[in-house]
Design a protein around this motif. Sequence first.
Motif, PDB file in Angstrom:
ATOM      1  N   VAL A 121       0.909  -1.308  -0.335  1.00 44.40           N
ATOM      2  CA  VAL A 121       0.069   0.281   0.620  1.00 44.40           C
ATOM      3  C   VAL A 121       0.934   1.428  -0.119  1.00 44.40           C
ATOM      4  O   VAL A 121       2.064   1.373   1.006  1.00 44.40           O
ATOM      5  N   GLU A 122       0.449   1.969  -0.812  1.00 45.74           N
ATOM      6  CA  GLU A 122       1.221   3.310  -0.475  1.00 45.74           C
ATOM      7  C   GLU A 122      -0.033   4.502  -0.566  1.00 45.74           C
ATOM      8  O   GLU A 122      -0.539   4.675  -1.642  1.00 45.74           O
ATOM      9  N   CYS A 123       0.720   5.112   0.043  1.00 48.21           N
ATOM     10  CA  CYS A 123      -0.312   6.369   0.131  1.00 48.21           C
ATOM     11  C   CYS A 123       0.905   7.968   0.408  1.00 48.21           C
ATOM     12  O   CYS A 123       1.145   7.896   1.889  1.00 48.21           O
ATOM     13  N   GLU A 124       0.544   8.730  -0.942  1.00 43.53           N
ATOM     14  CA  GLU A 124       1.962  10.007  -0.599  1.00 43.53           C
ATOM     15  C   GLU A 124       1.010  10.941  -1.193  1.00 43.53           C
ATOM     16  O   GLU A 124       1.459  11.433  -2.324  1.00 43.53           O
ATOM     17  N   PRO A 125       0.001  11.686  -0.629  1.00 46.33           N
ATOM     18  CA  PRO A 125      -0.599  12.692  -0.634  1.00 46.33           C
ATOM     19  C   PRO A 125       0.260  13.895  -1.533  1.00 46.33           C
ATOM     20  O   PRO A 125       1.674  13.990  -1.015  1.00 46.33           O
ATOM     21  N   ARG A 126      -0.400  15.129  -2.008  1.00 46.13           N
ATOM     22  CA  ARG A 126       0.219  15.874  -2.449  1.00 46.13           C
ATOM     23  C   ARG A 126      -0.490  17.217  -2.262  1.00 46.13           C
ATOM     24  O   ARG A 126      -1.550  17.074  -2.225  1.00 46.13           O
ATOM     25  N   GLY A 127      -0.141  18.259  -1.680  1.00 40.70           N
ATOM     26  CA  GLY A 127      -0.707  19.816  -1.520  1.00 40.70           C
ATOM     27  C   GLY A 127      -0.179  20.135  -2.508  1.00 40.70           C
ATOM     28  O   GLY A 127       0.827  20.517  -3.610  1.00 40.70           O
ATOM     29  N   ASP A 128      -1.207  21.913  -2.603  1.00 43.54           N
ATOM     30  CA  ASP A 128      -1.120  22.923  -4.176  1.00 43.54           C
ATOM     31  C   ASP A 128      -0.589  22.354  -5.051  1.00 43.54           C
ATOM     32  O   ASP A 128       0.500  23.056  -5.485  1.00 43.54           O
ATOM     33  N   TYR A 129      -1.451  22.078  -5.572  1.00 41.33           N
ATOM     34  CA  TYR A 129      -0.874  21.414  -7.141  1.00 41.33           C
ATOM     35  C   TYR A 129       0.669  20.557  -7.003  1.00 41.33           C
ATOM     36  O   TYR A 129       1.431  20.738  -8.042  1.00 41.33           O
ATOM     37  N   GLY A 130       1.528  19.834  -6.227  1.00 39.49           N
ATOM     38  CA  GLY A 130       2.422  19.530  -6.233  1.00 39.49           C
ATOM     39  C   GLY A 130       3.766  19.970  -5.441  1.00 39.49           C
ATOM     40  O   GLY A 130       4.216  18.979  -5.683  1.00 39.49           O
ATOM     41  N   LYS A 131       3.178  20.796  -5.371  1.00 34.70           N
ATOM     42  CA  LYS A 131       3.983  22.446  -4.928  1.00 34.70           C
ATOM     43  C   LYS A 131       4.272  21.717  -3.356  1.00 34.70           C
ATOM     44  O   LYS A 131       5.894  21.774  -3.033  1.00 34.70           O
ATOM     45  N   ILE A 132       3.134  21.327  -2.364  1.00 32.73           N
ATOM     46  CA  ILE A 132       3.929  20.632  -1.071  1.00 32.73           C
ATOM     47  C   ILE A 132       4.270  18.674  -0.881  1.00 32.73           C
ATOM     48  O   ILE A 132       2.770  17.908  -1.693  1.00 32.73           O
ATOM     49  N   VAL A 133       4.795  18.335  -0.546  1.00 28.13           N
ATOM     50  CA  VAL A 133       5.480  17.014  -0.381  1.00 28.13           C
ATOM     51  C   VAL A 133       4.641  16.710   1.357  1.00 28.13           C
ATOM     52  O   VAL A 133       6.086  17.705   2.060  1.00 28.13           O
ATOM     53  N   PRO A 134       4.399  16.240   1.785  1.00 27.29           N
ATOM     54  CA  PRO A 134       3.839  16.251   3.695  1.00 27.29           C
ATOM     55  C   PRO A 134       4.867  15.515   4.421  1.00 27.29           C
ATOM     56  O   PRO A 134       5.358  14.325   3.694  1.00 27.29           O
ATOM     57  N   GLU A 135       4.795  15.827   5.647  1.00 28.80           N
ATOM     58  CA  GLU A 135       5.896  14.877   6.323  1.00 28.80           C
ATOM     59  C   GLU A 135       5.078  13.938   6.802  1.00 28.80           C
ATOM     60  O   GLU A 135       3.795  14.414   7.367  1.00 28.80           O
ATOM     61  N   GLN A 136       5.810  13.231   7.163  1.00 27.91           N
ATOM     62  CA  GLN A 136       4.373  11.774   7.485  1.00 27.91           C
ATOM     63  C   GLN A 136       5.042  11.708   9.193  1.00 27.91           C
ATOM     64  O   GLN A 136       6.212  11.268   9.184  1.00 27.91           O
ATOM     65  N   SER A 137       4.181  11.909   9.972  1.00 28.55           N
ATOM     66  CA  SER A 137       3.690  11.999  11.409  1.00 28.55           C
ATOM     67  C   SER A 137       2.649   9.906  12.007  1.00 28.55           C
ATOM     68  O   SER A 137       1.664  10.455  11.463  1.00 28.55           O
ATOM     69  N   GLN A 138       3.628   9.638  12.639  1.00 28.34           N
ATOM     70  CA  GLN A 138       2.792   7.922  13.232  1.00 28.34           C
ATOM     71  C   GLN A 138       2.497   8.425  14.104  1.00 28.34           C
ATOM     72  O   GLN A 138       2.496   8.697  15.598  1.00 28.34           O
ATOM     73  N   GLY A 139       1.072   7.866  14.548  1.00 33.63           N
ATOM     74  CA  GLY A 139      -0.074   8.250  15.587  1.00 33.63           C
ATOM     75  C   GLY A 139       0.163   6.873  15.620  1.00 33.63           C
ATOM     76  O   GLY A 139       1.340   5.739  15.760  1.00 33.63           O
TER      77      GLY A 139
END
Length: 593
Positions: A121-139
């Motif tokens: 499973v790959e889950c890699e969302p983006r923001g602002d039409y690809g400009k933002i690569v979010p940091e992942q934080s584990q809960g």
Amino acid sequence: MNRHTYDFGVIGNCAFTAHIHKNTNIVWMCWPRFDSSFIFGSLIDEEKGGEFSVIPCEPNASFNQYYIENTNVLCTEVEAADGKFLVTDFAPRFYQNDRYYKPLMMVRKIEPIQGNPRVKVECEPRGDYGKIVPEQSQGSNHIRFLGLDGHVRLTTNIPLTYVMEDEAFVLNETKYLVFTSGPPLEAPLVATVEAFLSRTVNYWRTWVKSTSIYEFHQSQVIRSMLALKIHQYEDTGAIVAATTTSLPEAPGTGRNWDYRFCWMRDTYYTLTAFNSIGHFEELEKYFQYILNTSATHKGRLQPLYGISESSNVIEEILPLKGYMGNGPVRTGNDAYTHIQNDVYGQVLVSLLPLYTDRRFIGKERSDSLKLVYQALEMIENTMEEPDAGLWEFRNLAQKHCYTYLFHWAGSAAAVKIAEHNGDPVMGAKAQKLMEKSARKIEECYVPAKKGYAQAIGVERMDASTLQLIMMNYFQGDMKRANDHLVALEKELKGKGGLFYRYKHVDDFGTPETTFLICAFWYVEALACVGRLDEAIKTFENTIGYANHVGLLSEDVSETDGSMWGNFPQAYSHVGLLNAANRIGRKLDRPSFL
């Protein structure tokens, strides 16, 4: 020659939609609204668009995608050498606490069917039409994606390490993925997802049962109804032309447009479609959107509006590769600045049900009277004004036949409104404008072709004038209607009943593809002039251009049947619904005959 198709199904809940490829990747999804940036957007840029997929580890996997019958719940069966599994995707929607529950929640259920498939499973969302690569934080049981608006997170019973590090695992039990923006899922995962799935399936099936349709091609009609429904942004009632942007009308042409807006020019057809399936709730919501938008923007109306007052429709070009490398990628649509004078007639025709349909109450009628007068005033003021026309020519202003048709139809609607309201002043004004509009339409007549041209002073034909037949401009004169239809067929008809909008050079050259709604207009015109067998044959050929799950594009190549343009195109499905209803009425008879 291979036919190009859009290999995606689409899910939605009237708050958002998601395009899911047959390979399980969510290739397009905008959050929190239809007109927001994509959060998954590999459809128009594979590098910057992110990914959300359930991938088999074994090569040469096969995929089979379909909807659960009479729903917007999508299933994708994946079979590889080590086993088979099923991905069920849905956007929760059901009635709860006296309102519709439609959260920003994308749900994926992954079930093993056979063997012990290894998946990733790959889950890699983006923001602002690809400009933002979010940091992942584990809960504890979720992954937070930091840097995106709206507290985006993924809640799952898959070991989080496997998801965060893109590691494969053996699928030996059902797994669940809940992707949310805003309030997270705090309830028990398994029980909640199963309940949401069951209630969503029941909601859609109940909705379908509440429609009124003929027996004619019910399966495709139902799929079109379901597709149209999820193009309505329920919060305001707006219906967007499509939830995608910049899918090219033909490759390499630059005809790439953002369709995530609501076109006033199409109100008549959309309201007709909802009325034809007997769905008052959606019709009422859309009508209220039209009424509010028109009342807010006094005087000249724009051809299109956003889904809310805050919508940004200013056209911009983004630094993205585009679908299959076809740029440019646009957000916003400069057509909002165009002069399209048919909108006033569209508004008047749309207002008419307030006075003829007793389901609307008196206050709604009285609230619209000022708008009726304003629209009539604008028809009078623009009678001699060239405009960009239905097809939004950017560098060609003409006195379009289609515009005068809606001046005529809108004025005719105002005559009926005046009669109902006992307003002789309005009635006299509307009658005068109706007669003047008819004279303008006649100036478009080309005797040598026995048909009506695109505009005054030219001889080229335009598919929009099919509406002269469908809106009964010819008042039952079948010879004139047939002659006009033949003239259009000679110049614009393609193989199997596909229809070009026009064939002359425009701002981007000569059109290379046919416009699918025009084919459905052609079907309606055939039915209107009594060529019913041809209408049925053409309809059946046209629905064959749908993709593997019954969804329609904006454009179709006559050469090889390839799908192009934004997808799915709400108005292609509107065209299908109206054409099927037209044929259904003609065929309507007791089942024992």
